[in-house]
Design a protein around this motif. Structure first.
Motif, PDB file in Angstrom:
ATOM      1  N   TRP A  10      45.243  -6.548 -14.856  1.00  0.00           N
ATOM      2  CA  TRP A  10      45.421  -5.098 -14.758  1.00  0.00           C
ATOM      3  C   TRP A  10      44.540  -4.583 -13.622  1.00  0.00           C
ATOM      4  O   TRP A  10      43.746  -5.345 -13.063  1.00  0.00           O
ATOM      5  CB  TRP A  10      45.078  -4.423 -16.095  1.00  0.00           C
ATOM      6  CG  TRP A  10      43.646  -4.577 -16.537  1.00  0.00           C
ATOM      7  CD1 TRP A  10      42.636  -3.684 -16.372  1.00  0.00           C
ATOM      8  CD2 TRP A  10      43.066  -5.711 -17.210  1.00  0.00           C
ATOM      9  NE1 TRP A  10      41.463  -4.180 -16.892  1.00  0.00           N
ATOM     10  CE2 TRP A  10      41.711  -5.419 -17.418  1.00  0.00           C
ATOM     11  CE3 TRP A  10      43.568  -6.948 -17.657  1.00  0.00           C
ATOM     12  CZ2 TRP A  10      40.836  -6.312 -18.037  1.00  0.00           C
ATOM     13  CZ3 TRP A  10      42.701  -7.839 -18.275  1.00  0.00           C
ATOM     14  CH2 TRP A  10      41.360  -7.511 -18.468  1.00  0.00           C
ATOM     15  N   ASP A  37      33.534  -4.854 -21.625  1.00  0.00           N
ATOM     16  CA  ASP A  37      34.910  -4.340 -21.476  1.00  0.00           C
ATOM     17  C   ASP A  37      35.857  -5.200 -22.312  1.00  0.00           C
ATOM     18  O   ASP A  37      35.695  -6.417 -22.386  1.00  0.00           O
ATOM     19  CB  ASP A  37      35.378  -4.459 -20.006  1.00  0.00           C
ATOM     20  CG  ASP A  37      34.646  -3.514 -19.075  1.00  0.00           C
ATOM     21  OD1 ASP A  37      34.004  -2.571 -19.566  1.00  0.00           O
ATOM     22  OD2 ASP A  37      34.718  -3.747 -17.851  1.00  0.00           O
ATOM     23  N   GLU A  38      36.861  -4.537 -22.878  1.00  0.00           N
ATOM     24  CA  GLU A  38      37.863  -5.292 -23.641  1.00  0.00           C
ATOM     25  C   GLU A  38      39.132  -5.468 -22.833  1.00  0.00           C
ATOM     26  O   GLU A  38      39.532  -4.570 -22.092  1.00  0.00           O
ATOM     27  CB  GLU A  38      38.243  -4.514 -24.909  1.00  0.00           C
ATOM     28  CG  GLU A  38      37.216  -4.591 -25.992  1.00  0.00           C
ATOM     29  CD  GLU A  38      37.690  -3.885 -27.258  1.00  0.00           C
ATOM     30  OE1 GLU A  38      38.824  -3.339 -27.273  1.00  0.00           O
ATOM     31  OE2 GLU A  38      36.920  -3.885 -28.230  1.00  0.00           O
ATOM     32  N   CYS A  39      39.798  -6.594 -23.032  1.00  0.00           N
ATOM     33  CA  CYS A  39      41.112  -6.798 -22.426  1.00  0.00           C
ATOM     34  C   CYS A  39      42.092  -5.799 -23.044  1.00  0.00           C
ATOM     35  O   CYS A  39      42.159  -5.677 -24.276  1.00  0.00           O
ATOM     36  CB  CYS A  39      41.575  -8.229 -22.703  1.00  0.00           C
ATOM     37  SG  CYS A  39      43.323  -8.483 -22.320  1.00  0.00           S
ATOM     38  N   PRO A  40      42.867  -5.084 -22.230  1.00  0.00           N
ATOM     39  CA  PRO A  40      43.817  -4.110 -22.790  1.00  0.00           C
ATOM     40  C   PRO A  40      44.921  -4.770 -23.612  1.00  0.00           C
ATOM     41  O   PRO A  40      45.562  -4.115 -24.436  1.00  0.00           O
ATOM     42  CB  PRO A  40      44.398  -3.414 -21.550  1.00  0.00           C
ATOM     43  CG  PRO A  40      44.040  -4.260 -20.385  1.00  0.00           C
ATOM     44  CD  PRO A  40      42.858  -5.096 -20.765  1.00  0.00           C
ATOM     45  N   GLU A  41      45.153  -6.065 -23.404  1.00  0.00           N
ATOM     46  CA  GLU A  41      46.225  -6.759 -24.153  1.00  0.00           C
ATOM     47  C   GLU A  41      45.715  -7.360 -25.460  1.00  0.00           C
ATOM     48  O   GLU A  41      46.233  -7.088 -26.527  1.00  0.00           O
ATOM     49  CB  GLU A  41      46.804  -7.907 -23.302  1.00  0.00           C
ATOM     50  CG  GLU A  41      47.455  -7.489 -22.021  1.00  0.00           C
ATOM     51  CD  GLU A  41      48.884  -7.019 -22.210  1.00  0.00           C
ATOM     52  OE1 GLU A  41      49.540  -7.501 -23.146  1.00  0.00           O
ATOM     53  OE2 GLU A  41      49.321  -6.169 -21.425  1.00  0.00           O
ATOM     54  N   ARG A  98      42.319  -7.600 -26.455  1.00  0.00           N
ATOM     55  CA  ARG A  98      41.055  -7.021 -26.945  1.00  0.00           C
ATOM     56  C   ARG A  98      39.857  -7.969 -26.875  1.00  0.00           C
ATOM     57  O   ARG A  98      38.774  -7.638 -27.347  1.00  0.00           O
ATOM     58  CB  ARG A  98      41.181  -6.487 -28.385  1.00  0.00           C
ATOM     59  CG  ARG A  98      42.218  -5.404 -28.541  1.00  0.00           C
ATOM     60  CD  ARG A  98      41.702  -4.103 -27.949  1.00  0.00           C
ATOM     61  NE  ARG A  98      42.807  -3.237 -27.568  1.00  0.00           N
ATOM     62  CZ  ARG A  98      42.753  -2.307 -26.619  1.00  0.00           C
ATOM     63  NH1 ARG A  98      41.652  -2.114 -25.935  1.00  0.00           N
ATOM     64  NH2 ARG A  98      43.784  -1.574 -26.319  1.00  0.00           N
ATOM     65  N   THR A 149      36.659 -10.253 -20.002  1.00  0.00           N
ATOM     66  CA  THR A 149      37.264  -9.786 -18.754  1.00  0.00           C
ATOM     67  C   THR A 149      36.428 -10.223 -17.559  1.00  0.00           C
ATOM     68  O   THR A 149      35.200 -10.307 -17.631  1.00  0.00           O
ATOM     69  CB  THR A 149      37.430  -8.257 -18.746  1.00  0.00           C
ATOM     70  OG1 THR A 149      36.155  -7.660 -18.699  1.00  0.00           O
ATOM     71  CG2 THR A 149      38.173  -7.783 -19.973  1.00  0.00           C
TER      72      THR A 149
END
Ligand code: OAD
Length: 233
Positions: A122, A132-136, A138, A142
């Motif tokens: 992304w 930070d969390e991965c948007p997909e 979680r 990252t």
């Protein structure tokens, strides 16, 4: 007349935009140990340090403006009656900001983020953080979507295909010290392409090129593009 042109670019093409090169005096690798900030092992040891390094580079790259060399290459893509592909080792987006469309980032992109857990990608925020969390998925896994030493550069099969198919292979602003990019010239030579280096000084692979133009990218690149367009169109 060269129909298919493949152009390899390196840090030298962005140097006059104010982005430092790696191996010149005062370059990035004279200030940082690449093992700390550009390897998977360095990231495992100290991910915060690696994020700080790329966060700072992202800020600089966002402030930078494309220069006359980027602009000339964008013009070549529009006006040349044949294919033009830029394979760049640069993680900045100055080729795109100058208008180039066919740009393959073999070493990844500073402005993209990658989840090490699920491989989602992304647009990176300006500042990436450890938590930070991965948007997909979680996962807090990252990382910048850049290729580190010890990892395989992106799109290699397609790049080899295009280099093998090139009539003209041109290397711009790269020291020729990092493989596999440094080996493209030999592949292009083997496939019968004309090969040319445009660089401030002779690179480590300078003797492999059929032709060379030495000077600043903002001068030699626009001149060379003018010549190609006058010759082929
Ligand atoms: P380098 O720093 O190794 O080389 C930059 C080259 O650009 C040198 O040969 C300079 O002479 C030349 N140069 C400097 N200023 C210039 C100017 N104004 N006009 C034209 N040429 C100029 O950078 P790269 O070859 O891009 O990889 O480095 C290759 C890879 O090593 C990078 O993608 C990066 C780095 O470690 C990774 O991080 C995986």
């Amino acid at each position: 007349m060269s129909k298919n042109i493949v152009i390899l670019t390196g840090a030298g093409v962005s140097a006059e935009s104010g982005l430092g090169t790696f191996r010149d005096a005062g370059g990035v690798w004279t200030k940082y140990d690449l093992n700390d900030v550009a390897t998977p092992e360095g990231f495992a040891r100290n991910p915060g340090r690696v994020h700080d390094f790329y966060n700072a580079r992202r800020v600089n790259a966002r402030k930078a403006r494309a220069n006359a060399a980027h602009a000339a290459l964008a013009r070549l893509e529009v006006e040349h009656q044949g294919q033009v592909l830029i394979v760049t080792q640069n993680v900045d987006n100055l080729h795109e900001r100058a208008g180039s469309k066919a740009v393959w980032h073999m070493h990844g992109e500073l402005f993209r983020a990658l989840c090490a857990a699920c491989e989602a990608r992304w647009d990176a925020p300006d500042q990436m953080h450890l938590d930070d969390e991965c948007p997909e998925c979680r996962a807090k896994a990252t990382r910048p979507d850049v290729v580190w030493f010890g990892e395989i550069p992106y799109r290699m099969d397609e790049i080899y295909e295009r280099v093998l198919d090139a009539d003209l292979f041109v290397s711009i602003g790269t020291s020729g010290s990092v493989y596999p990019a440094a080996g493209f010239v030999e592949i292009a030579n083997g496939a019968g392409a004309h090969t040319m280096e445009l660089n401030l000084e002779p690179s480590e692979t300078a003797t492999a090129f059929a032709e060379s133009r030495l000077g600043k990218a903002t001068e030699v690149v626009p001149n060379w593009v003018d010549e190609v367009l006058a010759d082929t169109n």
